[in-house]
Design a protein around this motif. Structure first.
Motif, short mmCIF file in Angstrom:
data_model
loop_
_atom_site.label_atom_id
_atom_site.label_comp_id
_atom_site.label_asym_id
_atom_site.label_seq_id
_atom_site.Cartn_x
_atom_site.Cartn_y
_atom_site.Cartn_z
N VAL A 79 13.57 56.63 21.65
CA VAL A 79 13.06 56.76 20.29
C VAL A 79 11.53 56.92 20.33
N PHE A 80 11.06 58.01 19.76
CA PHE A 80 9.62 58.31 19.72
C PHE A 80 9.09 58.14 18.30
N THR A 81 7.86 57.67 18.19
CA THR A 81 7.25 57.47 16.88
C THR A 81 7.14 58.78 16.12
N ARG A 82 6.78 59.86 16.83
CA ARG A 82 6.61 61.18 16.21
C ARG A 82 6.72 62.23 17.29
N VAL A 83 6.81 63.48 16.88
CA VAL A 83 6.82 64.59 17.84
C VAL A 83 5.51 64.56 18.61
N GLY A 84 5.61 64.48 19.94
CA GLY A 84 4.41 64.38 20.77
C GLY A 84 3.85 62.98 20.86
N GLY A 85 4.56 62.02 20.29
CA GLY A 85 4.07 60.64 20.26
C GLY A 85 4.63 59.78 21.37
N LYS A 86 4.55 58.48 21.18
CA LYS A 86 4.92 57.50 22.19
C LYS A 86 6.38 57.07 22.03
N CYS A 87 7.03 56.87 23.17
CA CYS A 87 8.38 56.29 23.17
C CYS A 87 8.24 54.78 22.95
N ILE A 88 8.81 54.29 21.86
CA ILE A 88 8.66 52.88 21.52
C ILE A 88 9.90 52.05 21.80
N ARG A 89 11.07 52.68 21.79
CA ARG A 89 12.31 51.93 21.97
C ARG A 89 13.34 52.76 22.74
N HIS A 90 14.25 52.06 23.40
CA HIS A 90 15.45 52.66 23.96
C HIS A 90 16.65 52.04 23.27
N ILE A 91 17.58 52.87 22.84
CA ILE A 91 18.87 52.39 22.35
C ILE A 91 19.87 52.64 23.47
N GLN A 92 20.35 51.57 24.07
CA GLN A 92 21.20 51.66 25.26
C GLN A 92 22.65 51.32 24.92
N PHE A 134 23.23 48.46 -0.57
CA PHE A 134 22.99 47.03 -0.44
C PHE A 134 21.49 46.76 -0.43
N ARG A 135 21.15 45.49 -0.62
CA ARG A 135 19.75 45.06 -0.59
C ARG A 135 19.58 44.00 0.48
N VAL A 136 18.46 44.09 1.22
CA VAL A 136 18.14 43.08 2.22
C VAL A 136 16.96 42.26 1.72
N GLU A 137 17.23 41.05 1.27
CA GLU A 137 16.17 40.10 0.96
C GLU A 137 15.63 39.57 2.29
N GLN A 138 14.30 39.45 2.38
CA GLN A 138 13.74 39.14 3.69
C GLN A 138 12.54 38.19 3.67
N GLU A 139 12.27 37.58 2.53
CA GLU A 139 11.07 36.75 2.44
C GLU A 139 11.13 35.51 3.32
N LYS A 140 12.35 35.06 3.67
CA LYS A 140 12.49 33.84 4.48
C LYS A 140 12.48 34.13 5.97
N CYS A 141 12.51 35.41 6.36
CA CYS A 141 12.66 35.78 7.77
C CYS A 141 11.33 36.22 8.37
N ALA A 142 11.10 35.81 9.61
CA ALA A 142 9.89 36.23 10.31
C ALA A 142 9.91 37.72 10.61
N MET A 143 11.07 38.23 11.01
CA MET A 143 11.19 39.64 11.35
C MET A 143 11.77 40.41 10.17
N LYS A 144 10.97 41.34 9.64
CA LYS A 144 11.37 42.11 8.46
C LYS A 144 12.13 43.37 8.87
N VAL A 145 12.67 44.05 7.87
CA VAL A 145 13.32 45.34 8.09
C VAL A 145 12.30 46.31 8.67
N CYS A 146 12.65 46.99 9.76
CA CYS A 146 11.75 47.95 10.39
C CYS A 146 12.51 49.24 10.71
N THR A 147 11.75 50.30 10.89
CA THR A 147 12.34 51.63 11.03
C THR A 147 13.24 51.74 12.24
N ASP A 148 12.81 51.20 13.38
CA ASP A 148 13.63 51.35 14.59
C ASP A 148 14.94 50.59 14.48
#
Length: 238
Positions: free
Chosen positions: A185-198, A11-25
């Motif tokens: 969820v960490f950005t990288r090995v040895g990096g910062k925890c940016i999110r929790h999936i609960q 599938f494709r996610v068109e996102q030009e109208k949305c403030a929040m774009k597709v992101c990795t997390d």
């Protein structure tokens, strides 16, 4: 000029109208939540429709999605209609509060990547501030809806930064919902925890199970094997 869309395998996610774009997390969230056996799923604050589309690919469920922002409503409607699962994706262009007044369904899974900044300074961009800050959609409203509409064995999944995740966990107990699992969820090995999936259920656990995942290796470039396996069904690069 960069693309106004994010292309996935199915599938494709068109996102030009949305403030929040597709992101990795968010993509990781859509790939990891347990939905395979769900018959009905709710996506609260669908935005572009990304999470609803990802779980539609991973399940045979009927999926309801609520969205309050008019531009995001139009974008999600277009993305749903263009997908292979248009007949199972149901967009409700209204607030969660309004939807809850007439909701007749019970949900096996409720998921949300909600506005989460509780006290951060706002940017001045109204669309981005609505998408990022708890104003029109409060944690209490998500919890009240989940407490009322989850099936007895249903699960509520949230994607939040660590500080907001801790606050949500404390708040959830007032609504009879208890965290059973946390994925850090960490950005990288040895990096910062940016999110929790609960993951929340109606059953209190002695202690929530905790796991972790790193998006990239220590070089901050190479995706980890664990991340690659989860996103393989979605990302074109895998």
């Amino acid at each position: 000029m960069p693309n106004t869309y994010f292309q996935f395998k199915q599938f494709r996610v068109e996102q030009e109208k949305c403030a929040m774009k597709v992101c990795t997390d968010s993509c990781l969230f859509g790939a990891v939540v347990e939905v395979e056996r769900a018959q009905r799923i709710m996506d609260i604050g669908t935005g572009t429709g990304l999470l609803a589309l990802m779980v539609a690919q991973r399940s045979g469920a009927e999926i309801d999605a609520v969205e309050i922002n008019p531009e995001a409503q139009q974008q999600a409607a277009e993305n749903f209609a263009a997908s292979p699962w248009a007949n199972r994706l149901h967009l409700h262009p209204q607030s969660l509060q309004e939807f809850a007044k007439t909701c007749q369904h019970q949900y096996d899974v409720i998921l949300s990547n909600p506005p989460f900044f509780l006290s951060s300074l706002k940017s001045g961009d109204k669309a981005k501030d609505t998408a990022k800050h708890t104003g029109d959609l409060l944690f209490e409203e998500i919890l009240a809806f989940a407490a009322a509409q989850l099936t007895p064995d249903g699960k509520l999944h949230l994607l939040l930064p660590p500080a907001e995740a801790q606050y949500f966990e404390e708040l959830a107990t007032r609504f009879g919902l208890f965290m059973g699992h946390r994925l850090e969820v960490f950005t990288r090995v040895g990096g910062k925890c940016i999110r929790h999936i609960q993951t929340y259920t109606r059953v209190a656990a002695a202690a929530p199970a905790t796991a972790s995942i790193c998006i990239r290796e220590a070089d901050a470039v190479t995706y980890t094997v664990a991340f690659s396996r989860l996103l393989q069904p979605f990302y074109l690069i895998f």
